[in-house]
Design a protein around this motif. Sequence first.
Motif, PDB file in Angstrom:
ATOM      1  N   UNK A 134      51.258 -33.092 -45.002  1.00 13.41           N
ATOM      2  CA  UNK A 134      50.730 -31.783 -45.390  1.00 13.41           C
ATOM      3  C   UNK A 134      50.910 -31.600 -46.897  1.00 13.41           C
ATOM      4  N   UNK A 135      50.270 -30.596 -47.502  1.00 15.06           N
ATOM      5  CA  UNK A 135      50.344 -30.422 -48.954  1.00 15.06           C
ATOM      6  C   UNK A 135      51.434 -29.466 -49.437  1.00 15.06           C
ATOM      7  N   UNK A 136      52.119 -28.765 -48.539  1.00 18.96           N
ATOM      8  CA  UNK A 136      53.076 -27.742 -48.962  1.00 18.96           C
ATOM      9  C   UNK A 136      54.352 -28.397 -49.485  1.00 18.96           C
ATOM     10  N   UNK A 137      54.575 -28.306 -50.787  1.00 20.51           N
ATOM     11  CA  UNK A 137      55.727 -28.940 -51.426  1.00 20.51           C
ATOM     12  C   UNK A 137      56.967 -28.076 -51.225  1.00 20.51           C
ATOM     13  N   UNK A 138      58.038 -28.701 -50.751  1.00 16.31           N
ATOM     14  CA  UNK A 138      59.279 -27.983 -50.485  1.00 16.31           C
ATOM     15  C   UNK A 138      60.352 -28.367 -51.498  1.00 16.31           C
ATOM     16  N   UNK A 139      60.982 -27.339 -52.064  1.00 17.03           N
ATOM     17  CA  UNK A 139      62.122 -27.561 -52.951  1.00 17.03           C
ATOM     18  C   UNK A 139      63.397 -27.821 -52.161  1.00 17.03           C
ATOM     19  N   UNK A 140      63.334 -27.646 -50.851  1.00 11.18           N
ATOM     20  CA  UNK A 140      64.505 -27.915 -50.017  1.00 11.18           C
ATOM     21  C   UNK A 140      64.748 -29.412 -49.865  1.00 11.18           C
ATOM     22  N   UNK A 141      63.689 -30.193 -50.009  1.00 10.06           N
ATOM     23  CA  UNK A 141      63.809 -31.640 -49.859  1.00 10.06           C
ATOM     24  C   UNK A 141      64.456 -32.244 -51.102  1.00 10.06           C
ATOM     25  N   UNK A 142      65.049 -33.399 -50.935  1.00 13.49           N
ATOM     26  CA  UNK A 142      65.690 -34.108 -52.034  1.00 13.49           C
ATOM     27  C   UNK A 142      65.140 -35.527 -52.094  1.00 13.49           C
ATOM     28  N   UNK A 144      62.203 -32.943 -54.198  1.00  9.55           N
ATOM     29  CA  UNK A 144      61.137 -32.072 -53.688  1.00  9.55           C
ATOM     30  C   UNK A 144      59.901 -32.877 -53.326  1.00  9.55           C
ATOM     31  N   UNK A 145      59.294 -32.566 -52.182  1.00  9.02           N
ATOM     32  CA  UNK A 145      58.154 -33.349 -51.691  1.00  9.02           C
ATOM     33  C   UNK A 145      57.352 -32.529 -50.703  1.00  9.02           C
ATOM     34  N   UNK A 146      56.104 -32.939 -50.456  1.00  6.84           N
ATOM     35  CA  UNK A 146      55.307 -32.269 -49.428  1.00  6.84           C
ATOM     36  C   UNK A 146      55.916 -32.494 -48.050  1.00  6.84           C
ATOM     37  N   UNK A 147      55.606 -31.595 -47.147  1.00  7.34           N
ATOM     38  CA  UNK A 147      56.149 -31.686 -45.790  1.00  7.34           C
ATOM     39  C   UNK A 147      55.500 -32.824 -45.018  1.00  7.34           C
ATOM     40  N   UNK A 148      56.281 -33.481 -44.186  1.00  8.58           N
ATOM     41  CA  UNK A 148      55.761 -34.538 -43.331  1.00  8.58           C
ATOM     42  C   UNK A 148      56.641 -34.749 -42.129  1.00  8.58           C
ATOM     43  N   UNK A 149      56.087 -35.368 -41.086  1.00  4.37           N
ATOM     44  CA  UNK A 149      56.833 -35.638 -39.856  1.00  4.37           C
ATOM     45  C   UNK A 149      56.072 -36.687 -39.070  1.00  4.37           C
ATOM     46  N   UNK A 208      59.574 -39.253 -44.541  1.00  2.00           N
ATOM     47  CA  UNK A 208      59.633 -37.939 -45.175  1.00  2.00           C
ATOM     48  C   UNK A 208      61.006 -37.308 -44.936  1.00  2.00           C
ATOM     49  N   UNK A 209      61.454 -36.535 -45.924  1.00  2.00           N
ATOM     50  CA  UNK A 209      62.765 -35.888 -45.839  1.00  2.00           C
ATOM     51  C   UNK A 209      62.929 -35.097 -44.553  1.00  2.00           C
ATOM     52  N   UNK A 210      61.866 -34.418 -44.126  1.00  2.00           N
ATOM     53  CA  UNK A 210      61.990 -33.536 -42.961  1.00  2.00           C
ATOM     54  C   UNK A 210      61.967 -34.292 -41.632  1.00  2.00           C
ATOM     55  N   UNK A 211      61.728 -35.592 -41.681  1.00  2.00           N
ATOM     56  CA  UNK A 211      61.855 -36.422 -40.492  1.00  2.00           C
ATOM     57  C   UNK A 211      63.109 -37.282 -40.575  1.00  2.00           C
ATOM     58  N   UNK A 212      63.356 -37.867 -41.753  1.00  2.82           N
ATOM     59  CA  UNK A 212      64.434 -38.837 -41.890  1.00  2.82           C
ATOM     60  C   UNK A 212      65.797 -38.196 -42.130  1.00  2.82           C
ATOM     61  N   UNK A 213      65.822 -36.996 -42.734  1.00  2.00           N
ATOM     62  CA  UNK A 213      67.104 -36.376 -43.096  1.00  2.00           C
ATOM     63  C   UNK A 213      67.295 -35.021 -42.429  1.00  2.00           C
ATOM     64  N   UNK A 214      66.297 -34.139 -42.544  1.00  2.00           N
ATOM     65  CA  UNK A 214      66.381 -32.838 -41.874  1.00  2.00           C
ATOM     66  C   UNK A 214      66.014 -32.997 -40.404  1.00  2.00           C
ATOM     67  N   UNK A 215      66.229 -31.945 -39.639  1.00  4.85           N
ATOM     68  CA  UNK A 215      65.911 -31.926 -38.206  1.00  4.85           C
ATOM     69  C   UNK A 215      66.540 -33.109 -37.469  1.00  4.85           C
TER      70      UNK A 215
END
Length: 354
Positions: A134-142, A144-149, A208-215
């Motif tokens: 997706x195109x929404x860039x998150x500053x929460x990622x380390x 910062x990167x677009x969201x992915x899963x 992606x950060x939200x798959x590999x590190x978050x959640x």
Amino acid sequence: MVVHERDPYNAEPPRSALAGGPLTPADTFYSRNHGPVPEIDAASWRLALDGLVQRPLLLSLAELRERFQEHTVAATLQCAGNQRSGFTEIRDIPGEDPWGPCATSTARWTGVRLLDLLTAAGLKAGAEHIAFAAPDVSQLADPPQPYGASVPVAKAVHGEVLLAWTMNGAPLPRVHGAPLRVVVPGWIGARSVKWLQRITAQRKPSGNYFQATAYRLLPADADPAAVGAHEGISLGPVALNCAILRPDGTVRRIAGPAEIVGYAFAGDDRTVARVDVSVNGGRTWSQAGVDAPIGPWTWQYWRTTLDLPEGEVEITARAWDSTGAAQPESAAHLWNPKGYANNSWARLRLNCSR
């Protein structure tokens, strides 16, 4: 809405707003975002499908509608942090929103099956995961990167997984992912990627950060700031849980007979088989009536009428699913440093007078 953050916008409806029926209006549907809601021109938007496929695709929204058969699926989406507030009563969870029990909502989604696109593209041998970008860039990622899963191919090729452009019969609202979003029924909402731009067939899960590190579910003694990628358990199917919606705890109650209503959600391809309710903190229980789901991927409403005693009252609810599994009693035994997957017994404290 109960707004936990305004930038990014994160909000859930109050309990009473979910008690009215099995479908949640778009303006009441919980909203979980990791960055600013992007502005996307639907006319120029394109969806790319690439990676381990024989025939890569690049499709406009009009081409998606023309080439593939339309399907509708009723599905409940639930945030992995639903009921995190029950954990924060035990120990603080810094940096995470204190979601209550209503980061959960249900809609009828219309679009095309992911299976049909993967079939048209032709999956190659070795494709084991389907990644979404997706195109929404998150500053929460380390960094910062677009969201992915991503989801495993075994889930992606189930016919219920949709690429949706309609929500409850109306065009998908921007905040909920327009022009196109993924809907992965039975799995945590983080896998139902909004503002979808790219689908990639690949050998490994998304990096992606939200798959590999978050959640990811970490041990209770882990330091989230120190763990590396892929540590902990990757969250997928939703754990069996329930909530009390009415009464909602916002007004003083009169002791005596009261209708108690709530939802229960089994996640994955399971259904809710039974819900018990107590008005004395779990010393005795009454079995509630459980409505049939409106589809195999949705929550179920339950209801019962019980006498509320005078004074301080704790209403407690617990559910069983179609496999015979039951909710655990204590949130203390489930606490984790990111506050995910609190599926302990639902509890609501009231003060009742004569």
